[in-house]
Design a protein around this motif. Structure first.
Motif, PDB file in Angstrom:
ATOM      1  N   LEU A   1      85.140 -10.554 -66.749  1.00 28.70           N
ATOM      2  CA  LEU A   1      85.754 -12.034 -67.231  1.00 28.70           C
ATOM      3  C   LEU A   1      85.874 -12.834 -65.794  1.00 28.70           C
ATOM      4  CD1 LEU A   1      87.055 -13.935 -68.979  1.00 28.70           C
ATOM      5  CD2 LEU A   1      89.360 -12.720 -68.831  1.00 28.70           C
ATOM      6  N   VAL A   2      86.294 -12.186 -64.959  1.00 33.03           N
ATOM      7  CA  VAL A   2      86.222 -12.850 -63.507  1.00 33.03           C
ATOM      8  C   VAL A   2      84.888 -13.443 -63.309  1.00 33.03           C
ATOM      9  CG1 VAL A   2      86.976 -12.681 -60.859  1.00 33.03           C
ATOM     10  CG2 VAL A   2      88.233 -11.577 -62.776  1.00 33.03           C
ATOM     11  N   GLY A   3      83.906 -12.454 -63.420  1.00 29.58           N
ATOM     12  CA  GLY A   3      82.623 -12.751 -63.165  1.00 29.58           C
ATOM     13  C   GLY A   3      82.127 -14.226 -63.982  1.00 29.58           C
ATOM     14  N   ARG A   4      82.556 -14.400 -65.128  1.00 28.58           N
ATOM     15  CA  ARG A   4      82.207 -15.478 -65.851  1.00 28.58           C
ATOM     16  C   ARG A   4      82.798 -16.720 -65.255  1.00 28.58           C
ATOM     17  NH1 ARG A   4      83.923 -14.990 -72.183  1.00 28.58           N
ATOM     18  NH2 ARG A   4      82.746 -12.976 -72.606  1.00 28.58           N
ATOM     19  N   LEU A   5      84.001 -16.654 -64.470  1.00 31.13           N
ATOM     20  CA  LEU A   5      85.067 -17.743 -63.999  1.00 31.13           C
ATOM     21  C   LEU A   5      84.151 -18.133 -62.421  1.00 31.13           C
ATOM     22  CD1 LEU A   5      88.505 -16.804 -64.857  1.00 31.13           C
ATOM     23  CD2 LEU A   5      87.044 -18.655 -65.777  1.00 31.13           C
ATOM     24  N   THR A   6      83.276 -17.014 -61.913  1.00 33.85           N
ATOM     25  CA  THR A   6      82.788 -17.224 -60.568  1.00 33.85           C
ATOM     26  C   THR A   6      81.601 -18.525 -60.856  1.00 33.85           C
ATOM     27  OG1 THR A   6      81.028 -15.724 -60.966  1.00 33.85           O
ATOM     28  CG2 THR A   6      83.146 -15.088 -59.710  1.00 33.85           C
ATOM     29  N   LYS A   7      81.275 -18.737 -62.221  1.00 35.77           N
ATOM     30  CA  LYS A   7      80.183 -19.613 -62.459  1.00 35.77           C
ATOM     31  C   LYS A   7      80.820 -20.848 -63.352  1.00 35.77           C
ATOM     32  CE  LYS A   7      77.098 -15.711 -63.105  1.00 35.77           C
ATOM     33  NZ  LYS A   7      76.552 -16.037 -61.909  1.00 35.77           N
ATOM     34  N   ASP A   8      82.129 -20.882 -63.260  1.00 37.70           N
ATOM     35  CA  ASP A   8      82.792 -22.174 -63.791  1.00 37.70           C
ATOM     36  C   ASP A   8      82.527 -23.517 -63.445  1.00 37.70           C
ATOM     37  OD1 ASP A   8      85.343 -22.399 -65.793  1.00 37.70           O
ATOM     38  OD2 ASP A   8      85.563 -24.040 -64.202  1.00 37.70           O
TER      39      ASP A   8
ATOM     40  N   SER B   1      84.158 -25.743 -62.611  1.00 39.96           N
ATOM     41  CA  SER B   1      85.149 -26.259 -61.572  1.00 39.96           C
ATOM     42  C   SER B   1      84.985 -25.446 -60.185  1.00 39.96           C
ATOM     43  CB  SER B   1      86.599 -26.455 -61.962  1.00 39.96           C
ATOM     44  OG  SER B   1      87.448 -26.236 -60.941  1.00 39.96           O
ATOM     45  N   ALA B   2      84.700 -26.276 -59.100  1.00 42.43           N
ATOM     46  CA  ALA B   2      84.654 -25.440 -57.859  1.00 42.43           C
ATOM     47  C   ALA B   2      85.960 -24.674 -57.803  1.00 42.43           C
ATOM     48  CB  ALA B   2      84.212 -26.641 -56.917  1.00 42.43           C
ATOM     49  N   GLU B   3      87.184 -25.300 -57.848  1.00 41.71           N
ATOM     50  CA  GLU B   3      88.497 -24.670 -57.548  1.00 41.71           C
ATOM     51  C   GLU B   3      88.508 -23.410 -58.421  1.00 41.71           C
ATOM     52  OE1 GLU B   3      92.120 -27.294 -57.083  1.00 41.71           O
ATOM     53  OE2 GLU B   3      91.057 -28.125 -58.759  1.00 41.71           O
ATOM     54  N   VAL B   4      88.014 -23.209 -59.613  1.00 42.16           N
ATOM     55  CA  VAL B   4      87.962 -21.927 -60.315  1.00 42.16           C
ATOM     56  C   VAL B   4      87.101 -21.073 -59.901  1.00 42.16           C
ATOM     57  CG1 VAL B   4      87.607 -21.168 -62.758  1.00 42.16           C
ATOM     58  CG2 VAL B   4      88.894 -23.159 -62.561  1.00 42.16           C
ATOM     59  N   ARG B   5      85.804 -21.433 -59.650  1.00 43.07           N
ATOM     60  CA  ARG B   5      84.960 -20.626 -58.975  1.00 43.07           C
ATOM     61  C   ARG B   5      85.434 -20.214 -57.759  1.00 43.07           C
ATOM     62  NH1 ARG B   5      81.318 -25.003 -59.658  1.00 43.07           N
ATOM     63  NH2 ARG B   5      81.169 -25.432 -57.507  1.00 43.07           N
ATOM     64  N   GLU B   6      86.115 -20.787 -56.845  1.00 40.28           N
ATOM     65  CA  GLU B   6      86.536 -20.319 -55.300  1.00 40.28           C
ATOM     66  C   GLU B   6      87.545 -19.169 -55.484  1.00 40.28           C
ATOM     67  OE1 GLU B   6      85.394 -21.837 -52.098  1.00 40.28           O
ATOM     68  OE2 GLU B   6      83.831 -22.794 -53.229  1.00 40.28           O
ATOM     69  N   ILE B   7      88.486 -19.592 -56.263  1.00 41.15           N
ATOM     70  CA  ILE B   7      89.626 -18.550 -56.823  1.00 41.15           C
ATOM     71  C   ILE B   7      88.906 -17.271 -57.348  1.00 41.15           C
ATOM     72  CG2 ILE B   7      91.782 -17.953 -58.148  1.00 41.15           C
ATOM     73  CD1 ILE B   7      92.334 -21.381 -57.918  1.00 41.15           C
ATOM     74  N   ALA B   8      88.115 -17.396 -58.212  1.00 41.60           N
ATOM     75  CA  ALA B   8      87.562 -16.071 -58.772  1.00 41.60           C
ATOM     76  C   ALA B   8      86.911 -15.358 -57.895  1.00 41.60           C
ATOM     77  CB  ALA B   8      86.707 -16.397 -59.878  1.00 41.60           C
ATOM     78  N   LEU B   9      86.004 -15.995 -57.167  1.00 42.00           N
ATOM     79  CA  LEU B   9      85.519 -15.255 -55.758  1.00 42.00           C
ATOM     80  C   LEU B   9      86.318 -14.184 -54.973  1.00 42.00           C
ATOM     81  CD1 LEU B   9      82.572 -17.688 -54.861  1.00 42.00           C
ATOM     82  CD2 LEU B   9      82.415 -15.327 -55.878  1.00 42.00           C
ATOM     83  N   ARG B  10      87.603 -14.933 -54.702  1.00 41.68           N
ATOM     84  CA  ARG B  10      88.548 -14.377 -53.969  1.00 41.68           C
ATOM     85  C   ARG B  10      89.439 -13.150 -54.745  1.00 41.68           C
ATOM     86  NH1 ARG B  10      90.359 -17.319 -49.241  1.00 41.68           N
ATOM     87  NH2 ARG B  10      89.001 -18.943 -48.963  1.00 41.68           N
ATOM     88  N   ASN B  11      89.398 -13.131 -56.063  1.00 50.30           N
ATOM     89  CA  ASN B  11      89.892 -12.155 -56.963  1.00 50.30           C
ATOM     90  C   ASN B  11      89.442 -10.681 -56.489  1.00 50.30           C
ATOM     91  OD1 ASN B  11      90.899 -10.450 -59.067  1.00 50.30           O
ATOM     92  ND2 ASN B  11      91.227 -12.220 -60.340  1.00 50.30           N
ATOM     93  N   ALA B  12      90.379  -9.755 -56.354  1.00 50.95           N
ATOM     94  CA  ALA B  12      90.073  -8.488 -55.935  1.00 50.95           C
ATOM     95  C   ALA B  12      89.112  -7.911 -57.116  1.00 50.95           C
ATOM     96  CB  ALA B  12      91.238  -7.702 -55.735  1.00 50.95           C
ATOM     97  N   ARG B  13      89.225  -8.316 -58.357  1.00 49.52           N
ATOM     98  CA  ARG B  13      88.536  -7.607 -59.352  1.00 49.52           C
ATOM     99  C   ARG B  13      86.998  -8.157 -59.495  1.00 49.52           C
ATOM    100  NH1 ARG B  13      91.715  -4.761 -62.750  1.00 49.52           N
ATOM    101  NH2 ARG B  13      89.787  -3.834 -63.596  1.00 49.52           N
ATOM    102  N   THR B  14      86.844  -9.156 -58.746  1.00 51.57           N
ATOM    103  CA  THR B  14      85.303  -9.648 -58.653  1.00 51.57           C
ATOM    104  C   THR B  14      84.308  -8.392 -58.297  1.00 51.57           C
ATOM    105  OG1 THR B  14      86.147 -11.843 -58.333  1.00 51.57           O
ATOM    106  CG2 THR B  14      83.856 -11.379 -57.990  1.00 51.57           C
ATOM    107  N   SER B  15      83.293  -8.480 -59.191  1.00 60.03           N
ATOM    108  CA  SER B  15      82.256  -7.442 -58.588  1.00 60.03           C
ATOM    109  C   SER B  15      81.576  -7.827 -57.470  1.00 60.03           C
ATOM    110  CB  SER B  15      81.254  -7.348 -59.876  1.00 60.03           C
ATOM    111  OG  SER B  15      80.247  -8.408 -60.126  1.00 60.03           O
ATOM    112  N   TRP B  16      81.092  -6.886 -56.936  1.00 65.94           N
ATOM    113  CA  TRP B  16      80.174  -7.202 -55.739  1.00 65.94           C
ATOM    114  C   TRP B  16      78.880  -8.041 -56.112  1.00 65.94           C
ATOM    115  CZ3 TRP B  16      82.215  -5.851 -51.518  1.00 65.94           C
ATOM    116  CH2 TRP B  16      83.181  -4.808 -51.342  1.00 65.94           C
ATOM    117  N   LYS B  17      78.359  -7.822 -57.102  1.00 63.68           N
ATOM    118  CA  LYS B  17      77.276  -8.786 -57.583  1.00 63.68           C
ATOM    119  C   LYS B  17      77.765 -10.396 -57.651  1.00 63.68           C
ATOM    120  CE  LYS B  17      74.048  -9.448 -61.347  1.00 63.68           C
ATOM    121  NZ  LYS B  17      74.270 -10.697 -61.638  1.00 63.68           N
ATOM    122  N   MET B  18      78.727 -10.419 -58.094  1.00 63.05           N
ATOM    123  CA  MET B  18      79.490 -11.812 -58.106  1.00 63.05           C
ATOM    124  C   MET B  18      79.842 -12.225 -56.771  1.00 63.05           C
ATOM    125  SD  MET B  18      79.243 -12.885 -61.376  1.00 63.05           S
ATOM    126  CE  MET B  18      77.665 -11.595 -61.557  1.00 63.05           C
TER     127      MET B  18
END
Length: 207
Positions: free
Chosen positions: A107-114, A116-133
């Motif tokens: 789900l965080v992975g989806r939001l790394t492609k949002d 909104s730049a703000e949403v993408r940036e926050i998702a990339l900093r989430n500890a649950r974000t996969s290495w691929k994302m």
């Protein structure tokens, strides 16, 4: 002999009936009350499952007050609810989902492609974000200098026990990203990974 009056039992409504009513309700007060209602104890499995199912309907209803949708996005651990909120029209709600560390990594992975730049940036900093994302974020020319500097630390100052190959791929991508600050590239030119050093040196030689 007078019979004791019978206590009237509250009318039971089927889950699907209540779900559909809440999903289409325009009563903000009712929706807010459901959003803020404490969940039953997990020992009450039927009640707990019913409550979380109804919260999904509330979360997906745009008439639920914004502050309640944000609160659910910040606190809920349930994928069915967070999926609804991740599609919310409000950037503030999606930002709250992106920051929620109880998210599933897909789900965080989806939001790394949002959008909104703000949403993408926050998702990339989430500890649950996969290495691929994270790798894709490091390669994305839209990623901000601040987030690229954050990603440059993976495998070194952040999660040093992470997979060496994947973390070095992220740092290499950061080194090659045109948005990466010069001081970050200079630091990567001293990286322990030869591939990262080469990429950073090549970038520096290009001015």
């Amino acid at each position: 002999m007078t019979e004791a009056p019978q206590t009237q039992q509250p009318k039971f409504e089927a889950l699907t009936t209540v779900y559909e009513r809440l999903r289409h309700s325009t009563d903000a007060a009712e929706l807010s009350e459901f959003a803020r209602r404490p969940l039953p104890d997990k020992s009450d499995q039927a009640g707990y499952s019913r409550a979380t199912a109804l919260l999904e309907a509330v979360a997906g209803n745009p008439h639920t007050p914004l502050e309640d949708r944000i609160a659910l996005a910040q606190t809920m651990p349930f994928p069915n609810i967070l999926v609804k909120l991740a599609q919310d029209e409000s950037v503030e709600v999606r930002k709250a989902v992106a920051a929620n560390e109880q998210d599933k990594n897909w789900l965080v992975g989806r939001l790394t492609k949002d959008e909104s730049a703000e949403v993408r940036e926050i998702a990339l900093r989430n500890a649950r974000t996969s290495w691929k994302m994270r790798l894709e974020g490091a390669q994305d020319p839209r990623t901000s200098p601040e987030t690229l500097a954050f990603l440059a630390g993976f495998g070194v100052s952040r999660e040093p026990g992470g997979p060496a190959v994947l973390t070095s791929m992220i740092r290499r991508a950061v080194a090659l990203n045109p948005n990466t600050p010069d001081e970050v590239v200079s630091a990567l030119a001293q990286d322990a990974s030869e591939e990262v050093r080469k990429a950073a040196s090549r970038r520096l030689s290009q001015g």
